[in-house]
Structure formats: structure tokens, C-alpha cells
Design an enzyme around this catalytic site. Structure first.
Site, PDB file in Angstrom:
ATOM      1  N   THR A 177       0.823  -1.204   0.000  1.00 53.48           N
ATOM      2  CA  THR A 177       0.000   0.000   0.000  1.00 53.48           C
ATOM      3  C   THR A 177       0.862   1.261   0.000  1.00 53.48           C
ATOM      4  O   THR A 177       1.999   1.239   0.488  1.00 53.48           O
ATOM      5  CB  THR A 177      -0.895  -0.011   1.259  1.00 53.48           C
ATOM      6  OG1 THR A 177      -1.444   1.289   1.463  1.00 53.48           O
ATOM      7  CG2 THR A 177      -0.095  -0.347   2.511  1.00 53.48           C
ATOM      8  N   TYR A 199      -1.911  -0.561  10.957  1.00 53.03           N
ATOM      9  CA  TYR A 199      -2.046  -1.232   9.650  1.00 53.03           C
ATOM     10  C   TYR A 199      -0.853  -0.887   8.757  1.00 53.03           C
ATOM     11  O   TYR A 199      -0.167  -1.773   8.246  1.00 53.03           O
ATOM     12  CB  TYR A 199      -3.355  -0.809   8.957  1.00 53.03           C
ATOM     13  CG  TYR A 199      -3.367  -1.113   7.467  1.00 53.03           C
ATOM     14  CD1 TYR A 199      -3.347  -2.436   7.014  1.00 53.03           C
ATOM     15  CD2 TYR A 199      -3.353  -0.089   6.507  1.00 53.03           C
ATOM     16  CE1 TYR A 199      -3.329  -2.728   5.646  1.00 53.03           C
ATOM     17  CE2 TYR A 199      -3.346  -0.378   5.151  1.00 53.03           C
ATOM     18  CZ  TYR A 199      -3.329  -1.697   4.723  1.00 53.03           C
ATOM     19  OH  TYR A 199      -3.295  -1.986   3.380  1.00 53.03           O
ATOM     20  N   SER A 200      -0.594   0.414   8.563  1.00 52.51           N
ATOM     21  CA  SER A 200       0.465   0.784   7.621  1.00 52.51           C
ATOM     22  C   SER A 200       1.844   0.382   8.151  1.00 52.51           C
ATOM     23  O   SER A 200       2.730   0.012   7.372  1.00 52.51           O
ATOM     24  CB  SER A 200       0.404   2.265   7.250  1.00 52.51           C
ATOM     25  OG  SER A 200       0.332   3.087   8.374  1.00 52.51           O
ATOM     26  N   ALA A 201       2.006   0.410   9.494  1.00 50.44           N
ATOM     27  CA  ALA A 201       3.289  -0.034  10.069  1.00 50.44           C
ATOM     28  C   ALA A 201       3.488  -1.525   9.815  1.00 50.44           C
ATOM     29  O   ALA A 201       4.600  -1.975   9.500  1.00 50.44           O
ATOM     30  CB  ALA A 201       3.328   0.269  11.564  1.00 50.44           C
ATOM     31  N   LYS A 224       2.251  -3.238   7.298  1.00 49.39           N
ATOM     32  CA  LYS A 224       2.541  -3.423   5.867  1.00 49.39           C
ATOM     33  C   LYS A 224       3.983  -2.990   5.577  1.00 49.39           C
ATOM     34  O   LYS A 224       4.679  -3.622   4.778  1.00 49.39           O
ATOM     35  CB  LYS A 224       1.555  -2.629   5.001  1.00 49.39           C
ATOM     36  CG  LYS A 224       0.128  -3.149   5.028  1.00 49.39           C
ATOM     37  CD  LYS A 224      -0.052  -4.550   4.450  1.00 49.39           C
ATOM     38  CE  LYS A 224       0.180  -4.620   2.953  1.00 49.39           C
ATOM     39  NZ  LYS A 224      -0.183  -5.979   2.423  1.00 49.39           N
TER      40      LYS A 224
HETATM   41  P1  NAD Z   1      -9.522  -7.599   2.424  1.00 48.83           P
HETATM   42  O1  NAD Z   1      -9.505  -7.270   3.885  1.00 48.83           O
HETATM   43  O2  NAD Z   1     -10.759  -7.357   1.649  1.00 48.83           O
HETATM   44  O3  NAD Z   1      -9.151  -9.155   2.223  1.00 48.83           O
HETATM   45  C1  NAD Z   1      -8.054  -9.731   2.869  1.00 48.83           C
HETATM   46  C2  NAD Z   1      -8.093 -11.235   2.639  1.00 48.83           C
HETATM   47  O4  NAD Z   1      -6.951 -11.817   3.300  1.00 48.83           O
HETATM   48  C3  NAD Z   1      -9.337 -11.930   3.226  1.00 48.83           C
HETATM   49  O5  NAD Z   1      -9.852 -12.866   2.303  1.00 48.83           O
HETATM   50  C4  NAD Z   1      -8.809 -12.620   4.472  1.00 48.83           C
HETATM   51  O6  NAD Z   1      -9.523 -13.815   4.810  1.00 48.83           O
HETATM   52  C5  NAD Z   1      -7.375 -12.930   4.069  1.00 48.83           C
HETATM   53  N1  NAD Z   1      -6.490 -13.070   5.248  1.00 48.83           N
HETATM   54  C6  NAD Z   1      -6.312 -12.175   6.253  1.00 48.83           C
HETATM   55  N2  NAD Z   1      -5.466 -12.679   7.178  1.00 48.83           N
HETATM   56  C7  NAD Z   1      -5.089 -13.898   6.717  1.00 48.83           C
HETATM   57  C8  NAD Z   1      -4.227 -14.899   7.226  1.00 48.83           C
HETATM   58  N3  NAD Z   1      -3.608 -14.771   8.405  1.00 48.83           N
HETATM   59  N4  NAD Z   1      -4.036 -16.020   6.497  1.00 48.83           N
HETATM   60  C9  NAD Z   1      -4.672 -16.197   5.299  1.00 48.83           C
HETATM   61  N5  NAD Z   1      -5.526 -15.288   4.784  1.00 48.83           N
HETATM   62  C10 NAD Z   1      -5.731 -14.151   5.498  1.00 48.83           C
HETATM   63  O7  NAD Z   1      -8.275  -6.827   1.817  1.00 48.83           O
HETATM   64  P2  NAD Z   1      -8.121  -6.141   0.365  1.00 48.83           P
HETATM   65  O8  NAD Z   1      -8.700  -4.769   0.427  1.00 48.83           O
HETATM   66  O9  NAD Z   1      -8.566  -7.097  -0.663  1.00 48.83           O
HETATM   67  O10 NAD Z   1      -6.541  -5.962   0.301  1.00 48.83           O
HETATM   68  C11 NAD Z   1      -5.713  -6.996  -0.231  1.00 48.83           C
HETATM   69  C12 NAD Z   1      -4.251  -6.562  -0.150  1.00 48.83           C
HETATM   70  O11 NAD Z   1      -4.069  -5.364  -0.877  1.00 48.83           O
HETATM   71  C13 NAD Z   1      -3.780  -6.275   1.279  1.00 48.83           C
HETATM   72  O12 NAD Z   1      -2.473  -6.775   1.415  1.00 48.83           O
HETATM   73  C14 NAD Z   1      -3.778  -4.759   1.371  1.00 48.83           C
HETATM   74  O13 NAD Z   1      -2.804  -4.303   2.285  1.00 48.83           O
HETATM   75  C15 NAD Z   1      -3.436  -4.384  -0.057  1.00 48.83           C
HETATM   76  N6  NAD Z   1      -3.940  -3.077  -0.503  1.00 48.83           N
HETATM   77  C16 NAD Z   1      -5.267  -2.774  -0.348  1.00 48.83           C
HETATM   78  C17 NAD Z   1      -5.741  -1.547  -0.816  1.00 48.83           C
HETATM   79  C18 NAD Z   1      -7.201  -1.185  -0.680  1.00 48.83           C
HETATM   80  O14 NAD Z   1      -7.567  -0.040  -0.969  1.00 48.83           O
HETATM   81  N7  NAD Z   1      -8.082  -2.088  -0.291  1.00 48.83           N
HETATM   82  C19 NAD Z   1      -4.864  -0.627  -1.409  1.00 48.83           C
HETATM   83  C20 NAD Z   1      -3.501  -0.979  -1.552  1.00 48.83           C
HETATM   84  C21 NAD Z   1      -3.060  -2.216  -1.099  1.00 48.83           C
END
Ligand code: NAD
Ligand code: TYD
Length: 348
Positions: free
Chosen positions: A128, A153-155, A157
Site C-alpha cells: 500500500t 495497519y500501515s506499520a 505493511k
Molecule cells: P480484504 O480485507 O478485503 O481481504 C483480505 C483477505 O486476506 C481476506 O480474504 C482474508 O480472509 C485474508 N487473510 C487475512 N489474514 C489472513 C491470514 N492470516 N491467512 C490467510 N488469509 C488471510 O483486503 P483487500 O482490500 O482485498 O486488500 C488486499 C491486499 O491489498 C492487502 O495486502 C492490502 O494491504 C493491499 N492493498 C489494499 C488496498 C485497498 O484499498 N483495499 C490498497 C492498496 C493495497
């Protein structure tokens, strides 16, 4: 190729799988997911029965489970989406973020190190722009911006990004990292700003805006993010970081007003009445003022361009929520309801 996609039942992971599994019958996609509150198997209905799709329900914090998944599926590429992803939850309960995002990433890296010879396999880490902290009124994040995360959260990541780079340098693991701005689109869990406001507007509930609504986010349609990741995986360079963003900087209050306008347009409700639901509530602690991504590297080196503007993407998104009441009904019950009642109701 055998591809292990972690977190494929979450918002971005499910969009990624639904978009790419049907297009690539030559690859097998294994979805490794713990199925937390944020996961929804109903989101994967379009691919659930595909011959080139498998589900492995495993918690990344359980190394033995991850190890077994590697032994069984023998992935050659890992695309790591899984994480606890909601900033407000990281404030009310940071422990799960440390466990899943740091220890979970560590376990996945350890499995790669155990099962792959140096130079074999590829680890793509989905991260992120929040690792860079907050911008003032000027400037943009570039790949070399100093890390300065504000929330648990950001820390978490940021820590996972550091681990990925360390495994590349120390153990010769082939890695790539993408740092993306805020995503929106279908299948997003309605604790995040856009789906929360859309559903509250549809139900005539207050639209809770933090502080004065002047914080700025750089919004990117989720499929544009997925396409960027696919491009980096296939055309990027090992050891490199690529920022992903859509050049769509919008103040939160303007996002919410635009949602009111589009909901009014698509449902016949009164725009004025919807805007009347806007309620300014206590600000989030450590709330980053502004994020803005400079995606020049991705655009010039890999020729990636987003296809949606904020206006077209938002219309598609709202249409999707209107057309999928059963999906909405499912996610708005159970654990979600309890958390929203405890943390988001009666904010003032
Ligand atoms: P989300 O919260 O919708 O989904 C996260 C998924 O990860 C879920 O299916 C959950 O069951 C699974 N999960 C969580 N902990 C787990 C574990 N210990 N073992 C196995 N599975 C696990 O998240 P998202 O919005 O789809 O984000 C996905 C990725 O993209 C993340 O890494 C997030 O940091 C990154 N990201 C998100 C955004 C955003 O705007 N949503 C932007 C940039 C980066
Ligand atoms: P969010 O969707 O939680 O993403 P992030 O915090 O990762 O950027 O929030 C986006 C912006 O919207 C952020 O500035 C916080 C703000 N916000 C509100 O004003 N009200 C809300 O109810 C929520 C959930 C977020």
C-alpha cells in the site's frame, strides 16, 4: 504455471481471480485464504467451479499449513494479497495486524525459501502507499519516498515490505513489490469509505465523515490495480518496487457528495436528502491528511494505464451494489453487524 494467490477471498483478491482465472486456462490458481470476516466465498462464485482454480483454507500464521500447501500445490509464483486491511480495525485491535501481516508474510517467505532454490519461483508482494505516511498539500509518493507509516495497519505493511526486501538481498529470493493507492469497486467489504457510504445512503442512514472531510485519497478502480499487478508479475524486474495510482485525488467530502449524486441518479432518490445524511464525526487518530501516487515508473517502463476515471468507476461500483442485494445482505449480518454496532454506531 502454478500460481498461489493468498487472500483470494477478499476484495482485491476475489476481483483478481474472477478477472484472470477465466482468461488464463493455461495457469492453475490456488487461493490460500484463512477466510476471516473480510473474506466471502460468494464473491468467488464466477470461478469456484473452474478447472484451473483451487481453494486452500489456511491461516498464514500457521507455518505447517503453509508448508503443506507448498508441498501439495508446488507453486512457481506467489501473489501475496492476504492481510488485515482496515485502518480503523488496526486502531481498535492491532494484534491481528501484527500476526497476519508481519508473521503471516514471514511464514510465506520462509516457505518460499524452503521450497525454492535461489533464483527459482517469484514472490509478488501487494502493498500500500500508506507505508509512506502522510503528504501535505504538495508532492507525490515515488518509489524512493522514505517509509513513515502512521497506523498499526500501515506499520505492519511497512514491516512486511522490509521483510520481502530482506529475503531478496539475503537469500536471493526473486521478489517484486507494488504499493498501490486506495482501491474501490465491486466486492469491497462495507467498512471501507465507498461501500459504507453507498449502502448507508441506500438505507437512509447517516454518512459519517471524519473530521472536516478534507483528507485526500487517490482512488483507483480495483480491476486497474489487478491489471497492474499482472503486468508487473510478467514484465517487471526482480527486486523492483512499482507504485500504482490512478491520478484521481479526491477529498473525502467530495467522494461522499459524488456518491450522493450517483445514488440519486441511479435510484431516483433526492440528492439533497441524501446529502442531508452527511454527518461530521470525531476524526480518526493519526489520520493521514493526503495520499497521492506518482506512477510514472509503471507507466513509462511497463506502459500500464488505468482504464477507469473516478467518475466511470464509481458509477460501475454503485450499479454493482444495487444489482447484488443478496451479496450485501450476506456480508451485513453476523460479525460485521456486531463490529459496526460496537465501533461505528453512535459516533459523534
Ligand atoms: P480484504 O480485507 O478485503 O481481504 C483480505 C483477505 O486476506 C481476506 O480474504 C482474508 O480472509 C485474508 N487473510 C487475512 N489474514 C489472513 C491470514 N492470516 N491467512 C490467510 N488469509 C488471510 O483486503 P483487500 O482490500 O482485498 O486488500 C488486499 C491486499 O491489498 C492487502 O495486502 C492490502 O494491504 C493491499 N492493498 C489494499 C488496498 C485497498 O484499498 N483495499 C490498497 C492498496 C493495497
Ligand atoms: P478507508 O476506506 O478506511 O481507507 P484508508 O483509511 O485506508 O485510506 O478510508 C478512506 C478515507 O475515508 C480516510 O481518509 C478515512 C475516511 N473515512 C471517513 O471519513 N468515514 C468513514 O466512516 C470511513 C470508514 C473512512
Amino acid at each position: 504455471m502454478k500460481i498461489l494467490v493468498t487472500g483470494g477471498a477478499g476484495f482485491i483478491g476475489a476481483n483478481f481471480l474472477n478477472h484472470l482465472v477465466p482468461k488464463h486456462p493455461e495457469h492453475t490458481f490456488v487461493n490460500l485464504d484463512k477466510l476471516t470476516y473480510a473474506a466471502n466465498l460468494a464473491s468467488l462464485e464466477p470461478v469456484a467451479k473452474a478447472d484451473n482454480y483451487r481453494l486452500a483454507v489456511i491461516d498464514l500464521v500457521d507455518f505447517d499449513g503453509v508448508d503443506r500447501a507448498f508441498a501439495e500445490h508446488e507453486p512457481e509464483l506467489v501473489i501475496h494479497f492476504a492481510a488485515e486491511s482496515h485502518v480503523d480495525r488496526s486502531i481498535s485491535g492491532p494484534r491481528a495486524f501484527i500476526k497476519s501481516n508481519i508473521e503471516g508474510t514471514f511464514n510465506l517467505l520462509e516457505a518460499c525459501r524452503k521450497h525454492w532454490e535461489p533464483g527459482q519461483g517469484l514472490f509478488h508482494h501487494v502493498s500500500t502507499d500508506e507505508v509512506y505516511g502522510s503528504l501535505g498539500d504538495e508532492g507525490m509518493f515515488v518509489e524512493t519516498t522514505r517509509y513513515d507509516p502512521s497506523s498499526p495497519y500501515s506499520a505492519s505493511k511497512a514491516a512486511s515490505d522490509h521483510l520481502v526486501r530482506a529475503y531478496a538481498r539475503t537469500f536471493g529470493l526473486r521478489t517484486r513489490i507494488t504499493n498501490c493507492s486506495n482501491n474501490y469497486g465491486p466486492l469491497q467489504f462495507p467498512e471501507k469509505l465507498i461501500p459504507l457510504m453507498v449502502l448507508n445512503a441506500l438505507e437512509g442512514k447517516p454518512l459519517p465523515v471524519y473530521g472536516e472531510g478534507l483528507n485526500v485519497r487517490d482512488w483507483l478502480y480495483v480491476i486497474d490495480h489487478c491489471e497492474a499487478i499482472w503486468k508487473v508479475v510478467h514484465e517487471g524486474e526482480d527486486g523492483q518496487t512499482y507504485n500504482i495510482g490512478g491520478n484521481n485525488e479526491v477529498r473525502n467530502i467530495d467522494v461522499v457528495k459524488e456518491i450522493c449524486a450517483v445514488v440519486a441518479e441511479q435510484t431516483g432518490k433526492s440528492r439533497g436528502e441524501l446529502e442531508g445524511l452527511i454527518t461530521y464525526v470525531k476524526d480518526r487518530p493519526g489520520h493521514d491528511l493526503r495520499y497521492a501516487i506518482d506512477a510514472t515508473k509503471l507507466r513509462t517502463e511497463l506502459h500500464w494505464e488505468p482504464t477507469e476515471t473516478f467518475s466511470t468507476g464509481l458509477r460501475k461500483t454503485i450499479r454493482w451494489y444495487l444489482d447484488h442485494p443478496t451479496w450485501v445482505q450476506q456480508v451485513r449480518t453476523g460479525e460485521y453487524r456486531k463490529w459496526i454496532e460496537k465501533n461505528y454506531d453512535n459516533r459523534g
